[in-house]
Design a protein around this motif. Sequence first.
Motif, PDB file in Angstrom:
ATOM      1  N   ARG A   1      36.489  26.641  44.618  1.00 29.37           N
ATOM      2  CA  ARG A   1      35.606  27.804  44.666  1.00 29.37           C
ATOM      3  C   ARG A   1      36.198  29.014  43.968  1.00 29.37           C
ATOM      4  O   ARG A   1      35.530  30.044  43.858  1.00 29.37           O
ATOM      5  CB  ARG A   1      35.289  28.146  46.126  1.00 29.37           C
ATOM      6  N   SER A   2      37.430  28.934  43.518  1.00 31.52           N
ATOM      7  CA  SER A   2      38.020  30.117  42.886  1.00 31.52           C
ATOM      8  C   SER A   2      38.089  29.985  41.368  1.00 31.52           C
ATOM      9  O   SER A   2      38.454  30.922  40.680  1.00 31.52           O
ATOM     10  CB  SER A   2      39.413  30.403  43.448  1.00 31.52           C
ATOM     11  N   LEU A   3      37.723  28.794  40.855  1.00 32.24           N
ATOM     12  CA  LEU A   3      37.646  28.639  39.403  1.00 32.24           C
ATOM     13  C   LEU A   3      36.184  28.769  38.984  1.00 32.24           C
ATOM     14  O   LEU A   3      35.290  28.364  39.717  1.00 32.24           O
ATOM     15  CB  LEU A   3      38.179  27.265  38.976  1.00 32.24           C
ATOM     16  N   PHE A   4      35.971  29.341  37.792  1.00 32.22           N
ATOM     17  CA  PHE A   4      34.600  29.491  37.313  1.00 32.22           C
ATOM     18  C   PHE A   4      34.120  28.150  36.775  1.00 32.22           C
ATOM     19  O   PHE A   4      34.630  27.671  35.762  1.00 32.22           O
ATOM     20  CB  PHE A   4      34.535  30.545  36.209  1.00 32.22           C
TER      21      PHE A   4
END
Lengths: 284, 289
Positions: B98-101
């Motif tokens: 969830r923290s990578l685009f």
Amino acid sequence: MTVFSPRAAAPLARSATRRGTGRRALAAARRTLVVLGLPAVLIAVWWLVSEEYHSFYFPPLREIVETFGPTWFEGRITGDVVPSLTRLLSGYALAVVLGVVLGVLIGSSAKLRAFAEPVLEFFRAIPPPVMVPILMLFFGIGTTMKVIVIATGAVWPILLNTVEGVRGIDPLLRDTARTYRLRPLTRLRTLVLRGASPQIFTGARQALSIAIILMVISEMFAANNGLGFSIVQFQRSFALPEMWTGILLLGLVGVLLSLIFRAVERVVLAWYRGQRQSQRGGNR
Amino acid sequence: MTTATDRPATATRMLSVRGLHKVYESAGRPTEAIRDLTFDIAAGEMVCIVGPSGAGKTTLLRCIAGLLPPTGGDISLEGRPVAGPPKGMAVVFQDYARSLFPWLTVAQNVELPLREKRLPKAERHRLVERSLEAVGLADVPRSYPWQLSGGMQQRVAIARAVAYEPHILMMDEPFAAVDAQTRADLEDLVRDLWHRLGITLLFVTHDIDEAIYLGRRVLVLSGRPTVIMEDVAVDLPDERDQLGTRNLPRFGELRAHVYELVQKAKRGHRPENEPDAGASGAVGKEFPA
């Protein structure tokens, strides 16, 4: 800072489906058959049944097809089809811009959302064609009126879906954007618009069919050219085969636009499809 | 190559937390998450924070990262008070997926913060290439994060943080969701990066072994509302490896000690010199205010 040392390359975990070209061709042929099968059957049934069914209102399909060329390719493309499409695309573009801009604004602020949502739901619940007579009072019966009718009718699904999309952006992704101090414009482009793009496209797809309907309706109300206008003219002058060609042309225009839409979506949302596929296939 | 032992012991203060107090207001009922935390971290240190689950570890980290405003107390990074995400800081979150685009490729994910720093193109490409190489992902710059395994995705997040060239890198249970084998690799990767880059590292984990293996110092937190149970110095040799270090008698002693502290914290035990709520008593013993 010292030099980075190369580390052992980790194996590439990409799910590559490698099939033979022959199998792929076969699969493509089968897909084409599935896609075109039902239309072919329907056309055949229509063709045969209408040939035997002697009704003034349901002319044989053969006659409709024969009339198609002379009706549309002798001046009506530039005289009616192009004006209609111009209205449609201007109104639709206006709806997309308005819907996305307002949707991003409303979706970004919980307060604004609570404030605006009941009103939005009300406006969305009004059937758009009802607005045609009212908008005629304000904007006359020219192209402006039609563009505004299309835009005001098509904007709602885009607006509401954009609000949902912006609201649904992962808070951890927002935190990531904040910790790396992304500037507002980058945040808008890279985080908000891309993050909400699946929902924006859902809204835009609904809006496209609404826009086509409103284009026709607004031209049926009042116009001196256009697809909707032509169909009504044919009907009133009992040119039934010509009227049917107009309906067929409208259907074809709708299919063509939706194909273009899907092609754009395929490119823009490639990541979304891939991500969902990889989630369904288990956590690799 | 500088190693941690060569670094001056009286290094400059990187992070200073004074009397941190955090109360959540939820449904009208306040919940005191952090009662009073005071500690310092020197530049170039590697500090691990452990505590029982629900000990406010993530809350603490989010306060330091400027993502969550504290109710009371002061946090300053490199002498500047933290109000909003500060410059020179990178965070690696637990939930890599969830923290990578997902709409950017691996290389674009790493490059994005560098663009925001307005680094010239050549410099950006050099940093992206080097950091991906450092985490062992030089071969997948054009892949999308969701095409990679969990461990690889977390490596991308680490590469992005490293390429950003932060002064302080904070990691919030970064390896909680990867398998044991990958986890050991990633632990060594983090130690290695810390050595080579000379950055300050703050590592939050619930895994006691991991904390001792990685850290030079372990801050043990109490249960809610959080205070510091003990500030444990890890006096293990600086060169560590998964088998040797974990088999050292001293490793066992430290683990037993920290384990006991965490168990005590779980049972609701509080340190004897616990300050009153809201008061700011200096608990960190290495760097008195």
